[in-house]
Design a protein around this motif. Structure first.
Motif, PDB file in Angstrom:
ATOM      1  N   ASN A 174      13.686 -19.631 -20.611  1.00 37.08           N
ATOM      2  CA  ASN A 174      12.248 -19.552 -20.304  1.00 37.08           C
ATOM      3  C   ASN A 174      11.961 -18.222 -19.607  1.00 37.08           C
ATOM      4  O   ASN A 174      11.696 -18.192 -18.398  1.00 37.08           O
ATOM      5  CB  ASN A 174      11.842 -20.726 -19.414  1.00 37.08           C
ATOM      6  N   PRO A 175      12.012 -17.119 -20.338  1.00 40.08           N
ATOM      7  CA  PRO A 175      11.962 -15.788 -19.721  1.00 40.08           C
ATOM      8  C   PRO A 175      10.708 -15.477 -18.921  1.00 40.08           C
ATOM      9  O   PRO A 175      10.728 -14.610 -18.067  1.00 40.08           O
ATOM     10  CB  PRO A 175      12.105 -14.838 -20.917  1.00 40.08           C
ATOM     11  N   GLY A 176       9.609 -16.143 -19.146  1.00 34.68           N
ATOM     12  CA  GLY A 176       8.390 -15.823 -18.405  1.00 34.68           C
ATOM     13  C   GLY A 176       8.052 -16.794 -17.301  1.00 34.68           C
ATOM     14  O   GLY A 176       6.935 -16.780 -16.778  1.00 34.68           O
ATOM     15  N   CYS A 177       9.017 -17.633 -16.908  1.00 35.46           N
ATOM     16  CA  CYS A 177       8.697 -18.735 -15.988  1.00 35.46           C
ATOM     17  C   CYS A 177       8.805 -18.340 -14.522  1.00 35.46           C
ATOM     18  O   CYS A 177       9.358 -17.309 -14.168  1.00 35.46           O
ATOM     19  CB  CYS A 177       9.624 -19.920 -16.255  1.00 35.46           C
ATOM     20  N   PHE A 178       8.256 -19.208 -13.655  1.00 32.09           N
ATOM     21  CA  PHE A 178       8.511 -19.189 -12.221  1.00 32.09           C
ATOM     22  C   PHE A 178       9.593 -20.230 -11.956  1.00 32.09           C
ATOM     23  O   PHE A 178       9.631 -21.283 -12.619  1.00 32.09           O
ATOM     24  CB  PHE A 178       7.277 -19.591 -11.422  1.00 32.09           C
ATOM     25  N   LEU A 179      10.434 -19.958 -10.975  1.00 32.31           N
ATOM     26  CA  LEU A 179      11.460 -20.929 -10.594  1.00 32.31           C
ATOM     27  C   LEU A 179      11.596 -20.934  -9.081  1.00 32.31           C
ATOM     28  O   LEU A 179      11.664 -19.876  -8.456  1.00 32.31           O
ATOM     29  CB  LEU A 179      12.802 -20.577 -11.255  1.00 32.31           C
ATOM     30  N   PHE A 180      11.630 -22.143  -8.498  1.00 32.48           N
ATOM     31  CA  PHE A 180      11.861 -22.315  -7.069  1.00 32.48           C
ATOM     32  C   PHE A 180      12.976 -23.338  -6.888  1.00 32.48           C
ATOM     33  O   PHE A 180      12.868 -24.472  -7.364  1.00 32.48           O
ATOM     34  CB  PHE A 180      10.588 -22.787  -6.365  1.00 32.48           C
ATOM     35  N   PHE A 181      14.042 -22.937  -6.226  1.00 31.72           N
ATOM     36  CA  PHE A 181      15.194 -23.811  -5.985  1.00 31.72           C
ATOM     37  C   PHE A 181      15.513 -23.809  -4.497  1.00 31.72           C
ATOM     38  O   PHE A 181      15.617 -22.754  -3.875  1.00 31.72           O
ATOM     39  CB  PHE A 181      16.411 -23.322  -6.777  1.00 31.72           C
ATOM     40  N   GLY A 182      15.648 -25.002  -3.929  1.00 31.84           N
ATOM     41  CA  GLY A 182      15.975 -25.035  -2.510  1.00 31.84           C
ATOM     42  C   GLY A 182      16.269 -26.431  -2.015  1.00 31.84           C
ATOM     43  O   GLY A 182      16.454 -27.371  -2.785  1.00 31.84           O
ATOM     44  N   GLY A 183      16.314 -26.533  -0.688  1.00 30.11           N
ATOM     45  CA  GLY A 183      16.611 -27.803  -0.051  1.00 30.11           C
ATOM     46  C   GLY A 183      17.549 -27.605   1.118  1.00 30.11           C
ATOM     47  O   GLY A 183      17.725 -26.493   1.630  1.00 30.11           O
TER      48      GLY A 183
END
Length: 359
Positions: A257-266
């Protein structure tokens, strides 16, 4: 034997006993010195295989390449692309890949004026003390900060009412509700949710999962990944494997998904030395915001006394990683006000809050 000889013998015996007593008193109270065992190559192979849940053949292959340095071998396994498939099998078994999305790439110029706030918080539901009061405080702080996206960890069924009532503001997705404790992702009503997945870490003894929500904001594809990695220092192996798997998953999502936003955490429970390879394009929100030492430590027993017995500990357990064409990050800690009615904080962790914007 003469009387004088008897006297001399008795004096010597007393002196020897006093000397021994003094020596014992000097040693009393001293902590025993731990003598580090010298590991054989076979011991290192066995320990590597245990930590990584692989086998001694792989252990020998990697250890030989790094001169039988166990720490370096573990770093190679958890951080190298060459062992991506092996790491995935350790954590959650074989998976099928999804097809690539045709999201259009956007720039900061295209998104000027856009702001997205992401908040993550281990709310310590496992501590039953003043839980109802603390959960009300958590809900109140969430309303005050008003994040667009909220990651929660250590959510429990008991006294969940204040969190559930946030449904008036958010769509709420729980990982494995009904378990002893679990995670949750809350997204604002403007977020169009397309899919919610929960991956159970097979190498976890603590019910840990990776929770993924896929959706969009204003037509922009967004992926949200929330997790609570294995706790405590002795579970470093499981935690490092889980973190490496999560980063591999992020990299896979970005590739598809080359144009996506991604948020990873915790609550990642990571020590700095445990952070393995971070894929290109994925950034640490705290670092992006300038690495302010005032907002570094999220589990700080100098300032937060909810947990008794953990003294002088400062850890950056809670972290947030991101990818996207936004170019400004503001980072803060929330939940640092003591609740007057019970004289404790809402949680033993501070919440982390990051605002991403295009300027």
């Amino acid at each position: 034997m003469s009387d004088s000889s008897d006297d001399e013998y008795e004096v010597k015996a007393k002196k020897q006993k006093l000397s021994q007593k003094a020596s014992d008193e000097e040693c009393e109270g001293l902590e025993p010195v731990e003598v580090e065992e010298v590991q054989t190559d076979e011991d290192k192979m066995k320990e590597f295989a245990t930590i990584t849940a692989t086998d001694e053949i792989m252990a020998q292959t990697i250890l030989q390449d790094v001169g039988w340095d166990l720490k370096r071998a573990l770093d190679v396994f958890f951080g190298s692309d060459a062992f991506k498939e092996a790491r995935a099998e350790v954590v959650m078994g074989p998976t099928s890949s999804s097809e690539s999305s045709g999201t259009q790439k956007m720039t900061a110029e295209d998104l000027k004026g856009l702001e997205i706030n992401v908040m993550s918080w281990n709310i310590d539901g496992l501590d039953g003390r003043s839980l109802a009061t603390r959960m009300k405080a958590v809900a109140q702080i969430v309303k005050s900060v008003n994040p667009d996206i909220l990651f929660l960890q250590e959510v429990v069924d008991r006294d969940l009412g204040p969190i559930d009532k946030l449904q008036s503001l958010y769509k709420i997705y729980y990982s494995n509700r009904g378990c002893q404790y679990y995670t949750a992702i809350l997204v604002s009503k403007m977020f169009e949710v397309e899919k919610h997945d929960v991956i159970h870490f097979q190498n976890s003894g603590m019910y840990r999962t990776l929770q993924i929500v896929e959706g969009s904001i204003g037509g922009i594809k967004v992926f949200l990944l929330n997790t609570h990695l294995e706790s405590t220092r002795e579970h470093r192996g499981q935690r490092c494997a889980q973190f490496s798997f999560c980063m591999d998953k992020c990299e896979e999502i970005l590739a598809q998904n080359p144009g996506c936003f991604l948020f990873f955490g915790g609550d990642l429970n990571l020590r700095d030395e445990e952070v393995s390879r971070i894929p290109n394009g994925i950034l640490d929100a705290w670092v992006s915001a300038g690495s302010d030492t005032k907002t570094k430590f999220t589990w700080d027993t100098y300032k937060n006394d909810n947990k008794q017995g953990f003294y002088n500990a400062k850890m950056r357990f809670d972290r947030l990683y991101w990818h996207g064409p936004l170019n400004k990050v503001q980072f803060s800690l929330e939940g640092r006000q003591r609740i007057r009615s019970c004289l404790c904080f809402p949680s033993d962790h501070w919440a982390i809050s990051a605002t991403f914007s295009a300027i």
